[in-house]
Design a protein around this motif. Sequence first.
Motif, PDB file in Angstrom:
ATOM      1  N   GLN A  19      44.464  51.652  27.673  1.00  0.00           N
ATOM      2  CA  GLN A  19      43.153  50.902  27.828  1.00  0.00           C
ATOM      3  C   GLN A  19      43.609  49.580  27.814  1.00  0.00           C
ATOM      4  N   CYS A  20      42.828  48.784  28.775  1.00  0.00           N
ATOM      5  CA  CYS A  20      42.639  47.388  28.828  1.00  0.00           C
ATOM      6  C   CYS A  20      41.562  46.669  27.695  1.00  0.00           C
ATOM      7  N   PRO A  21      42.236  45.881  26.828  1.00  0.00           N
ATOM      8  CA  PRO A  21      41.367  45.378  25.816  1.00  0.00           C
ATOM      9  C   PRO A  21      40.494  44.234  26.406  1.00  0.00           C
ATOM     10  N   LYS A  22      40.722  43.726  27.506  1.00  0.00           N
ATOM     11  CA  LYS A  22      39.856  42.759  28.051  1.00  0.00           C
ATOM     12  C   LYS A  22      38.598  43.404  28.863  1.00  0.00           C
ATOM     13  N   CYS A  23      38.952  44.182  29.768  1.00  0.00           N
ATOM     14  CA  CYS A  23      37.697  44.877  30.686  1.00  0.00           C
ATOM     15  C   CYS A  23      37.733  46.291  30.474  1.00  0.00           C
ATOM     16  N   ASP A  24      38.186  46.911  29.442  1.00  0.00           N
ATOM     17  CA  ASP A  24      38.040  48.358  29.563  1.00  0.00           C
ATOM     18  C   ASP A  24      38.263  49.452  30.468  1.00  0.00           C
ATOM     19  N   TYR A  25      39.348  48.970  31.299  1.00  0.00           N
ATOM     20  CA  TYR A  25      39.994  49.614  32.302  1.00  0.00           C
ATOM     21  C   TYR A  25      40.739  50.755  31.494  1.00  0.00           C
ATOM     22  N   VAL A  26      40.743  52.245  31.802  1.00  0.00           N
ATOM     23  CA  VAL A  26      41.364  53.169  31.182  1.00  0.00           C
ATOM     24  C   VAL A  26      42.157  53.963  32.415  1.00  0.00           C
ATOM     25  N   GLU A  27      43.687  54.208  32.102  1.00  0.00           N
ATOM     26  CA  GLU A  27      44.723  54.866  32.843  1.00  0.00           C
ATOM     27  C   GLU A  27      44.989  56.016  32.314  1.00  0.00           C
ATOM     28  N   GLY A  28      44.656  57.276  32.859  1.00  0.00           N
ATOM     29  CA  GLY A  28      45.245  58.549  32.581  1.00  0.00           C
ATOM     30  C   GLY A  28      44.160  58.990  31.401  1.00  0.00           C
ATOM     31  N   GLY A  29      43.059  58.709  31.684  1.00  0.00           N
ATOM     32  CA  GLY A  29      41.886  59.212  30.689  1.00  0.00           C
ATOM     33  C   GLY A  29      40.572  59.114  31.418  1.00  0.00           C
ATOM     34  N   ILE A  30      39.581  59.406  30.796  1.00  0.00           N
ATOM     35  CA  ILE A  30      38.137  59.095  31.318  1.00  0.00           C
ATOM     36  C   ILE A  30      37.664  57.861  30.993  1.00  0.00           C
ATOM     37  N   SER A  31      37.283  56.998  31.930  1.00  0.00           N
ATOM     38  CA  SER A  31      37.130  55.444  31.788  1.00  0.00           C
ATOM     39  C   SER A  31      35.646  55.585  31.201  1.00  0.00           C
ATOM     40  N   LYS A  32      35.277  54.654  30.503  1.00  0.00           N
ATOM     41  CA  LYS A  32      33.710  54.560  30.030  1.00  0.00           C
ATOM     42  C   LYS A  32      33.387  53.122  30.460  1.00  0.00           C
ATOM     43  N   LYS A  33      32.259  53.054  31.159  1.00  0.00           N
ATOM     44  CA  LYS A  33      31.647  51.996  31.636  1.00  0.00           C
ATOM     45  C   LYS A  33      30.640  51.297  30.831  1.00  0.00           C
ATOM     46  N   THR A  34      30.814  50.173  30.614  1.00  0.00           N
ATOM     47  CA  THR A  34      29.947  49.482  29.619  1.00  0.00           C
ATOM     48  C   THR A  34      29.549  48.151  30.296  1.00  0.00           C
ATOM     49  N   LYS A  35      28.143  47.659  30.174  1.00  0.00           N
ATOM     50  CA  LYS A  35      27.652  46.689  30.681  1.00  0.00           C
ATOM     51  C   LYS A  35      27.453  45.461  29.799  1.00  0.00           C
ATOM     52  N   LYS A  36      27.981  44.299  29.880  1.00  0.00           N
ATOM     53  CA  LYS A  36      28.019  43.263  28.907  1.00  0.00           C
ATOM     54  C   LYS A  36      26.828  42.401  29.181  1.00  0.00           C
ATOM     55  N   VAL A  37      25.833  42.241  28.199  1.00  0.00           N
ATOM     56  CA  VAL A  37      24.463  41.418  28.414  1.00  0.00           C
ATOM     57  C   VAL A  37      24.768  40.307  27.686  1.00  0.00           C
ATOM     58  N   ILE A  38      24.637  39.203  28.770  1.00  0.00           N
ATOM     59  CA  ILE A  38      24.722  37.722  28.210  1.00  0.00           C
ATOM     60  C   ILE A  38      23.655  37.106  28.096  1.00  0.00           C
ATOM     61  N   GLU A  39      23.252  36.660  26.676  1.00  0.00           N
ATOM     62  CA  GLU A  39      21.858  36.073  26.695  1.00  0.00           C
ATOM     63  C   GLU A  39      21.970  34.566  26.674  1.00  0.00           C
ATOM     64  N   GLU A  40      21.202  33.990  27.503  1.00  0.00           N
ATOM     65  CA  GLU A  40      21.184  32.597  27.561  1.00  0.00           C
ATOM     66  C   GLU A  40      20.506  32.130  26.214  1.00  0.00           C
ATOM     67  N   THR A  41      20.934  30.897  25.795  1.00  0.00           N
ATOM     68  CA  THR A  41      20.477  30.169  24.773  1.00  0.00           C
ATOM     69  C   THR A  41      19.937  28.823  25.143  1.00  0.00           C
ATOM     70  N   GLU A  42      19.218  28.504  24.705  1.00  0.00           N
ATOM     71  CA  GLU A  42      18.335  26.939  24.854  1.00  0.00           C
ATOM     72  C   GLU A  42      19.353  26.027  24.310  1.00  0.00           C
ATOM     73  N   SER A  43      19.580  25.143  24.988  1.00  0.00           N
ATOM     74  CA  SER A  43      20.658  24.002  24.254  1.00  0.00           C
ATOM     75  C   SER A  43      19.877  23.226  23.371  1.00  0.00           C
ATOM     76  N   GLU A  44      20.485  22.845  22.520  1.00  0.00           N
ATOM     77  CA  GLU A  44      20.067  21.887  21.291  1.00  0.00           C
ATOM     78  C   GLU A  44      19.862  20.397  21.977  1.00  0.00           C
TER      79      GLU A  44
END
Length: 103
Positions: A19-44
Amino acid sequence: MKFCPNCEVKLKKSDSGLQCPKCDYVEGGISKKTKKVIEETESEFNVLAENEGEEALPTIKIECEKCGNDEAVWWMLQTRSADEPTTQFYRCTKCRYTWRNYA
């Protein structure tokens, strides 16, 4: 040693195969797809609109280059590198003309 085909990071062993620790690519098994939610924060850091908050700025007795009025509001910003002095900005209280002094 195998590398991820997507992001070229070294694959690590996991329960589901390699498994890739960065993008969760899996080789030789079942890959699980996840969505990364990025929340925008208002600048100070707030940039004032042309008239907004000007009553809170300090005033100084200095002659306006445009209309000759002798009062202006002023503020300072670091517009160049940190080892150079700050830039002073002035805005006439009468005609709203803005100029700067590189001190």
